[in-house]
Motif scaffolding. Structure first.
Motif, PDB file in Angstrom:
ATOM      1  N   ARG A  83      -3.549 -22.744 -34.769  1.00 19.07           N
ATOM      2  CA  ARG A  83      -3.207 -23.616 -35.712  1.00 19.07           C
ATOM      3  C   ARG A  83      -2.204 -22.666 -36.779  1.00 19.07           C
ATOM      4  NH1 ARG A  83      -5.477 -28.247 -35.536  1.00 19.07           N
ATOM      5  NH2 ARG A  83      -4.998 -28.970 -37.488  1.00 19.07           N
ATOM      6  N   ARG A  84      -1.085 -23.457 -37.210  1.00 19.39           N
ATOM      7  CA  ARG A  84      -0.506 -22.859 -38.208  1.00 19.39           C
ATOM      8  C   ARG A  84      -0.442 -23.820 -39.385  1.00 19.39           C
ATOM      9  NH1 ARG A  84       5.086 -21.573 -36.457  1.00 19.39           N
ATOM     10  NH2 ARG A  84       5.162 -23.833 -36.401  1.00 19.39           N
ATOM     11  N   ASP A  85      -0.997 -23.417 -40.476  1.00 18.71           N
ATOM     12  CA  ASP A  85      -1.263 -24.635 -41.549  1.00 18.71           C
ATOM     13  C   ASP A  85      -1.948 -25.589 -41.258  1.00 18.71           C
ATOM     14  OD1 ASP A  85       0.153 -23.036 -43.508  1.00 18.71           O
ATOM     15  OD2 ASP A  85       2.228 -23.753 -42.881  1.00 18.71           O
ATOM     16  N   ALA A  86      -1.589 -26.850 -41.257  1.00 16.17           N
ATOM     17  CA  ALA A  86      -2.468 -28.086 -40.725  1.00 16.17           C
ATOM     18  C   ALA A  86      -1.900 -28.276 -39.278  1.00 16.17           C
ATOM     19  CB  ALA A  86      -2.332 -29.275 -41.715  1.00 16.17           C
ATOM     20  N   GLU A  87      -0.934 -27.639 -38.780  1.00 13.74           N
ATOM     21  CA  GLU A  87      -0.224 -28.118 -37.368  1.00 13.74           C
ATOM     22  C   GLU A  87      -0.944 -27.118 -36.257  1.00 13.74           C
ATOM     23  OE1 GLU A  87       4.071 -28.057 -35.440  1.00 13.74           O
ATOM     24  OE2 GLU A  87       3.619 -27.461 -37.556  1.00 13.74           O
ATOM     25  N   THR A  88      -1.237 -27.923 -35.271  1.00 14.18           N
ATOM     26  CA  THR A  88      -1.581 -27.198 -33.915  1.00 14.18           C
ATOM     27  C   THR A  88      -0.205 -26.707 -33.298  1.00 14.18           C
ATOM     28  OG1 THR A  88      -3.538 -28.559 -33.730  1.00 14.18           O
ATOM     29  CG2 THR A  88      -2.822 -27.392 -31.904  1.00 14.18           C
ATOM     30  N   VAL A  89      -0.374 -25.335 -33.114  1.00  8.63           N
ATOM     31  CA  VAL A  89       0.805 -24.649 -32.372  1.00  8.63           C
ATOM     32  C   VAL A  89       0.717 -24.667 -31.020  1.00  8.63           C
ATOM     33  CG1 VAL A  89       2.281 -22.587 -32.390  1.00  8.63           C
ATOM     34  CG2 VAL A  89       1.190 -23.327 -34.398  1.00  8.63           C
ATOM     35  N   GLY A  90      -0.515 -24.420 -30.402  1.00  8.54           N
ATOM     36  CA  GLY A  90      -0.675 -24.378 -29.111  1.00  8.54           C
ATOM     37  C   GLY A  90      -2.102 -24.560 -28.656  1.00  8.54           C
ATOM     38  N   VAL A  91      -2.411 -24.987 -27.737  1.00 11.33           N
ATOM     39  CA  VAL A  91      -3.925 -25.133 -27.058  1.00 11.33           C
ATOM     40  C   VAL A  91      -4.083 -24.452 -25.573  1.00 11.33           C
ATOM     41  CG1 VAL A  91      -5.496 -26.599 -26.388  1.00 11.33           C
ATOM     42  CG2 VAL A  91      -4.224 -27.492 -28.102  1.00 11.33           C
ATOM     43  N   VAL A 104      -4.425 -19.298 -16.959  1.00  8.36           N
ATOM     44  CA  VAL A 104      -4.688 -19.852 -18.102  1.00  8.36           C
ATOM     45  C   VAL A 104      -3.339 -20.187 -18.797  1.00  8.36           C
ATOM     46  CG1 VAL A 104      -5.434 -18.866 -20.479  1.00  8.36           C
ATOM     47  CG2 VAL A 104      -6.187 -18.015 -18.832  1.00  8.36           C
ATOM     48  N   LYS A 105      -3.525 -21.514 -19.377  1.00  5.84           N
ATOM     49  CA  LYS A 105      -2.540 -22.274 -19.930  1.00  5.84           C
ATOM     50  C   LYS A 105      -2.582 -22.615 -21.571  1.00  5.84           C
ATOM     51  CE  LYS A 105      -0.301 -26.834 -19.712  1.00  5.84           C
ATOM     52  NZ  LYS A 105      -0.379 -28.097 -19.490  1.00  5.84           N
ATOM     53  N   CYS A 106      -1.193 -22.263 -22.001  1.00  3.18           N
ATOM     54  CA  CYS A 106      -1.091 -22.379 -23.592  1.00  3.18           C
ATOM     55  C   CYS A 106      -0.317 -23.603 -23.556  1.00  3.18           C
ATOM     56  CB  CYS A 106      -0.708 -21.410 -24.132  1.00  3.18           C
ATOM     57  SG  CYS A 106      -0.317 -21.830 -25.924  1.00  3.18           S
ATOM     58  N   ALA A 107      -0.755 -24.788 -23.817  1.00  2.57           N
ATOM     59  CA  ALA A 107      -0.058 -26.138 -24.072  1.00  2.57           C
ATOM     60  C   ALA A 107       0.878 -26.174 -25.163  1.00  2.57           C
ATOM     61  CB  ALA A 107      -0.798 -27.317 -23.980  1.00  2.57           C
ATOM     62  N   LEU A 108       2.012 -26.200 -25.137  1.00  3.35           N
ATOM     63  CA  LEU A 108       3.145 -26.279 -26.407  1.00  3.35           C
ATOM     64  C   LEU A 108       3.433 -27.850 -26.627  1.00  3.35           C
ATOM     65  CD1 LEU A 108       4.799 -23.050 -25.648  1.00  3.35           C
ATOM     66  CD2 LEU A 108       2.754 -23.444 -27.318  1.00  3.35           C
ATOM     67  N   ALA A 109       4.105 -28.022 -27.976  1.00  4.45           N
ATOM     68  CA  ALA A 109       4.609 -29.242 -28.147  1.00  4.45           C
ATOM     69  C   ALA A 109       5.894 -29.587 -27.422  1.00  4.45           C
ATOM     70  CB  ALA A 109       4.822 -29.432 -29.864  1.00  4.45           C
ATOM     71  N   ALA A 110       6.588 -28.535 -27.290  1.00  3.57           N
ATOM     72  CA  ALA A 110       7.987 -28.497 -26.732  1.00  3.57           C
ATOM     73  C   ALA A 110       7.914 -27.319 -25.373  1.00  3.57           C
ATOM     74  CB  ALA A 110       9.041 -28.201 -27.658  1.00  3.57           C
ATOM     75  N   PRO A 111       9.088 -27.517 -24.463  1.00  5.45           N
ATOM     76  CA  PRO A 111       8.925 -26.483 -23.413  1.00  5.45           C
ATOM     77  C   PRO A 111       9.166 -25.404 -24.016  1.00  5.45           C
ATOM     78  CG  PRO A 111      10.619 -28.486 -23.029  1.00  5.45           C
ATOM     79  CD  PRO A 111      10.008 -28.581 -24.530  1.00  5.45           C
ATOM     80  N   ALA A 112       8.502 -24.305 -23.206  1.00  7.48           N
ATOM     81  CA  ALA A 112       8.717 -22.847 -23.578  1.00  7.48           C
ATOM     82  C   ALA A 112      10.008 -22.406 -22.849  1.00  7.48           C
ATOM     83  CB  ALA A 112       7.589 -21.924 -23.017  1.00  7.48           C
ATOM     84  N   ARG A 113      10.886 -21.796 -23.720  1.00  3.15           N
ATOM     85  CA  ARG A 113      12.323 -21.335 -22.873  1.00  3.15           C
ATOM     86  C   ARG A 113      12.220 -20.071 -22.670  1.00  3.15           C
ATOM     87  NH1 ARG A 113      16.464 -25.372 -24.225  1.00  3.15           N
ATOM     88  NH2 ARG A 113      15.419 -26.945 -25.409  1.00  3.15           N
ATOM     89  N   THR A 114      11.482 -19.229 -23.078  1.00  2.00           N
ATOM     90  CA  THR A 114      11.233 -17.863 -22.488  1.00  2.00           C
ATOM     91  C   THR A 114      10.014 -17.301 -23.008  1.00  2.00           C
ATOM     92  OG1 THR A 114      12.393 -15.652 -22.581  1.00  2.00           O
ATOM     93  CG2 THR A 114      12.576 -16.658 -24.696  1.00  2.00           C
ATOM     94  N   VAL A 115       9.600 -16.168 -22.530  1.00  2.00           N
ATOM     95  CA  VAL A 115       8.501 -15.267 -22.769  1.00  2.00           C
ATOM     96  C   VAL A 115       8.625 -13.881 -22.722  1.00  2.00           C
ATOM     97  CG1 VAL A 115       7.548 -15.508 -20.342  1.00  2.00           C
ATOM     98  CG2 VAL A 115       5.886 -15.169 -22.508  1.00  2.00           C
ATOM     99  N   ALA A 116       8.017 -13.141 -23.689  1.00  2.00           N
ATOM    100  CA  ALA A 116       8.165 -11.544 -23.711  1.00  2.00           C
ATOM    101  C   ALA A 116       6.955 -11.013 -24.038  1.00  2.00           C
ATOM    102  CB  ALA A 116       9.332 -11.308 -24.431  1.00  2.00           C
ATOM    103  N   TRP A 117       6.449  -9.800 -23.183  1.00  2.00           N
ATOM    104  CA  TRP A 117       5.375  -9.116 -23.423  1.00  2.00           C
ATOM    105  C   TRP A 117       5.609  -8.117 -24.338  1.00  2.00           C
ATOM    106  CZ3 TRP A 117       0.450 -10.248 -21.948  1.00  2.00           C
ATOM    107  CH2 TRP A 117       0.307 -11.108 -20.635  1.00  2.00           C
TER     108      TRP A 117
END
Length: 103
Positions: free
Chosen positions: A58-66, A78-91
């Motif tokens: 969570r960030r403030d009162a908003e869920t960022v990822g599950v 393992v999945k992190c569900a997001l409200a919008a599509p993930a465009r990129t990922v970087a380690w």
């Protein structure tokens, strides 16, 4: 998984994990290429702390990822569900954490 937009191998030699960005979020996949002690290191990286297997970020009162574990056999995903599509990922260079862009 839906359409995939990015795929990144974890840069840490002991973490045999792929990060995948897609339409429904970010997925971490155990590649099952680890040998010896690396198997336990990879398993520890993907294990959650919650007994139910679901962790909300969570960030403030908003869920960022599950975060949730989709499957454990034949490989852990393992999945992190997001409200919008993930465009990129970087380690991070040490492979301990990652970042994603999701508009």
């Amino acid at each position: 998984l839906g359409p995939l937009t990015a795929l990144r191998w974890n840069p840490h030699l002991e973490h045999h994990v792929l990060a995948v960005a897609g339409a429904e979020g970010v997925y971490l996949v155990d590649t099952k290429t680890a040998r010896g002690d690396d198997r336990e290191t990879t398993k520890a990286l993907l294990e959650g702390e919650d007994d139910e297997g679901v962790v909300e970020q969570r960030r403030d009162a908003e869920t960022v990822g599950v975060w949730s574990t989709l499957q454990q056999e034949p490989c852990t995903i393992v999945k992190c569900a997001l409200a919008a599509p993930a465009r990129t990922v970087a380690w991070h260079a040490r492979g301990d954490y990652l970042a994603t862009v999701s508009p």
